[in-house]
Structures are given as structure tokens and as C-alpha cells.
Design an enzyme around this catalytic site. Structure first.
Site, mmCIF file in Angstrom:
data_model
loop_
_atom_site.group_PDB
_atom_site.id
_atom_site.type_symbol
_atom_site.label_atom_id
_atom_site.label_comp_id
_atom_site.label_asym_id
_atom_site.label_seq_id
_atom_site.Cartn_x
_atom_site.Cartn_y
_atom_site.Cartn_z
ATOM 1 N N ASN A 194 0.843 -1.203 0.000
ATOM 2 C CA ASN A 194 0.000 0.000 0.000
ATOM 3 C C ASN A 194 0.872 1.244 0.000
ATOM 4 O O ASN A 194 1.900 1.299 0.674
ATOM 5 C CB ASN A 194 -0.876 -0.039 1.269
ATOM 6 C CG ASN A 194 -2.012 0.954 1.236
ATOM 7 O OD1 ASN A 194 -2.739 1.063 0.265
ATOM 8 N ND2 ASN A 194 -2.150 1.718 2.331
ATOM 9 N N ASP A 253 -9.626 10.043 -0.166
ATOM 10 C CA ASP A 253 -10.271 11.282 0.264
ATOM 11 C C ASP A 253 -9.716 12.391 -0.645
ATOM 12 O O ASP A 253 -8.619 12.277 -1.157
ATOM 13 C CB ASP A 253 -10.095 11.597 1.754
ATOM 14 C CG ASP A 253 -8.663 11.448 2.285
ATOM 15 O OD1 ASP A 253 -8.499 11.043 3.452
ATOM 16 O OD2 ASP A 253 -7.710 11.737 1.520
#
Ligand code: G3I
Length: 340
Positions: A191, A260
Site C-alpha cells: 500500500n 479522500d
């Protein structure tokens, strides 16, 4: 008797009709495209029924915002705190929601005892114990793991974490091999942030490393694009798509793992338009690219986001406002997934 049977049949028919007409949610539409939607869950959410209801409505996968990180779950060499992790997993299982572990290894939120690690052997022993303790305890209950998070610097060199400094650059492949050995059915991800656009130094360095892993048979199932984006920076959907496709060519999944889109607050009309454009583009990519398997926002309400604490003057990055109401950008994302 006959009247009773007719009544039962009719009630059954009505309930089938009602359930099929029940308002479809974000996760229902996304699921039609093989995409799991979800959110990062804070420990405080577990004590808030209103929050849990929103999480249920939108999530077919959840990830822990903090409670699965070393400082919380493994604060001392022989100290483990399972309570918050167990509560989160129990909530997920009860609601048939998959769970992603975040994160087995990274440079942040580590306990003090890790800084005493000096030799490769010491570090490998502690790494292996962390992996086997967690992945054995939750075998079959955690569907995917962020095995290593944020392993690169912006220039594409390796971040010199405690694991890099003690074990060496092969710490990542060692962790992947050990994780696969411990729970062969869990999906293993690496990630990263700022790794979404092909052509970016960090993105290309990560791709080259993962391509080498696949070539050498190092176990890996996917890569996470965190996608902490901002309306003030360029966003190149074409570069994101080509990056997704080259991972598809390696047979790997891509998780939109921490989405986001922040903007200067209070937001201008222009920022709101840009935010909606970016979120809709990400939903379109997730819908259309078969190897994008999850669209996870890093929290769900602007009331509880890491952004304002990290980027002063920025916020409003998520899909629900501070009063837990869906924002127009939520509808835009839902409509994108709803389109055929
Ligand atoms: O647990 C302590 C608490 O005991 C103390 O009273 C309180 C006040 O100091 O701090 C609490 O720790 C905070 C921790 O979150 C748990 O709430 C830390 O200060 C705070 O810095 C930490 O922030 C988290 C951040 O990672 C740390 O890097 C954010 O909540 C979390 O959203 C954020 O998540 C990261 C992902 O893991 C990786 N990708 C980037 C993303 C955003 O930074």
C-alpha cells in the site's frame, strides 16, 4: 385454510418486492461491477450506532484506521491488545462485511521497543512473530492485508524504515513470503500514497519492484493506491488508468485503499466541482477496470478525518458532512456506480 395460504403467499410476494425495491446503496451498485466499497473505521465508531449504521449501509469491506497498527495491537515485545481489533472484526462478521488489515509493517505508529532492534536476525524474528501471531489468530477472518505500507520515498528510493535498516531491502519480500505461508487464503497487498499515476517516480519505482516480485514468484495479490488527493493538485485520470492496466497485465488487483479528496475550507464552488470531478473519475475507473476491486474512503464523515489535523486550512474531503448527511459528492459517486 386456503385463505391463509393465499395470505402467506401474498405477504411473501410483498416482502420480496419491497426488498428488491429497497433503495440501493453505494455498495449495492459497486458490487455489480465487482467493486467492494468501504471505509476506514475508527475505534470511536464502534461505540456510535449512528456511525455503524452508515458504515453498514456503505461497506462490503472495512479497514481499521488505527487499531491494527503496532502501537495499538502489539505495543510491547510480549504485549498484545486484541480488544478493539476483536470488536471491529465481530462487527464486520455480524454484518457480512470483509475486513482488511492495516497494516502489518510501516514506518509510523510503531512501539518504542522496535527501536532497540539492531541485527537482521533480531528484526526477522520480531517480524515473523508479528505476522504469525496475527495471521494465525485471525486466519480465515481477515480477507486481505496491507503487508507493507508506504515503503518508498517521493523520489522512488526505498524509505529507510526500521525494517529496511535492520533487515535490508529484502524485508518486503520476506514479509510477503511469511504472510503467504501463514494464511495462504488471505490476499496480500503493498500500500502506498502518490503511487497512482504512471510516470510518477514513486509510482514507477513501486511498479518495477512489484513486477520483479511477480517475475521471481514472490507472493503478492495486489497494490493499494491510497489516493489521498487534493483539489489544488493536478489529477491525471489517463495516467491512473495506464497504471491500473499495467498491474492488470501482471495479474494483480488494485485497491483504492484510502480515498479522500481535500480542499481549502470553507470550500469554493470551484473546489466542490473539482472534488466531484475527481471522485466521479475514481468511481468510473473502479467500475470500468476489472482489476480494481475496492473503493475505500479514509473515514466517511468530515467530522472525523485526519485531513484538518495534518493540512491546516484543508478539509471536507469525505462523502458525508459533519452532520452525518450525504453530500452532493456522495450522490455523484453513487450515480457513477449506478450507470451501466
Ligand atoms: O492513541 C493516542 C492517544 O492515546 C493520545 O491521547 C492521542 C493524542 O495525542 O493520540 C493518539 O494517537 C493518535 C493516533 O492517530 C490514534 O488516534 C496520533 O496522535 C495520531 O497522529 C494518529 O493519526 C493517524 C495517522 O495515520 C498517523 O500517521 C490517523 O488517525 C490516521 O487516519 C492516519 O492514517 C494513515 C494511514 O494509516 C496510512 N496512510 C495515510 C493515513 C493518513 O495519515
Amino acid at each position: 385454510m386456503k385463505k391463509t395460504l393465499v395470505l402467506i403467499f401474498s405477504l411473501g410476494l410483498v416482502s420480496i418486492l419491497l426488498s428488491s425495491c429497497a433503495k440501493k446503496t453505494l455498495k449495492d451498485y459497486a458490487a455489480k461491477h465487482g467493486v467492494k466499497t468501504g471505509v476506514a473505521v475508527a475505534v470511536s465508531d464502534l461505540n456510535n450506532e449512528e456511525h455503524l449504521q452508515i458504515i453498514r449501509e456503505n461497506s462490503s469491506i472495512v479497514v481499521a484506521e488505527n487499531c491494527m497498527k503496532w502501537e495499538s495491537v502489539h505495543p510491547g515485545k510480549t504485549t498484545w491488545n486484541w480488544n478493539e481489533v476483536d470488536r471491529m472484526i465481530e462487527f464486520a462478521e455480524k454484518n457480512k462485511i470483509a475486513v482488511k488489515w492495516h497494516t502489518l509493517f510501516w514506518h509510523n505508529q510503531n512501539p518504542r521497543f522496535l527501536s532497540s532492534l539492531e541485527t537482521r536476525e533480531q528484526a526477522l524474528e520480531v517480524m515473523d512473530e508479528h505476522i504469525t501471531t496475527i495471521m494465525t489468530r485471525y486466519k480465515g477472518r481477515i480477507s486481505e492485508y496491507d503487508v507493507v505500507n508506504e515503503m518508498f520515498n517521493e523520489d522512488g528510493t526505498m524509505r529507510e524504515t526500521i525494517w529496511y535498516k535492520t533487515i535490508g531491502p529484502d524485508y518486503i519480500e520476506h514479509a510477503l513470503i511469511k504472510a503467504r505461508e501463514t494464511d495462504p487464503n488471505a490476499k496480500l497487498f503493498l500500500n502506498e500514497y502518490n503511487n497512482e499515476e504512471q510516470g510518477n517516480k514513486k509510482a514507477d519505482a513501486m511498479y518495477e519492484m512489484v513486477k520483479d516480485f511477480v517475475k521471481r514468484g514472490i507472493p503478492i495479490d495486489g497494490v493499494g493506491f491510497q489516493l489521498h488527493l487534493a483539489t489544488i493538485y493536478p489529477y491525471n485520470a489517463v495516467a491512473v488508468k495506464s497504471n491500473i492496466r499495467r498491474y492488470a497485465d501482471l495479474g494483480l488487483e488494485v485497491s483504492f485503499s484510502e480515498v479522500d479528496v481535500r480542499m481549502p475550507v470553507p470550500p469554493s464552488e470551484n473546489s466542490l466541482k473539482t472534488q466531484t470531478k475527481i471522485y466521479s473519475s475514481l468511481a468510473k475507473l473502479a467500475k470500468e477496470e476489472p482489476n480494481v476491486t475496492s473503493f475505500i474512503t479514509w473515514g466517511f464523515t468530515d467530522k472525523q478525518s485526519w485531513v484538518p489535523y495534518t493540512f491546516t486550512g484543508y478539509g471536507d474531503a469525505l462523502l458525508y458532512n459533519r452532520d452525518l448527511k450525504k453530500k452532493p459528492v456522495y450522490e455523484a459517486v453513487l450515480q457513477e456506480f449506478a450507470k451501466k
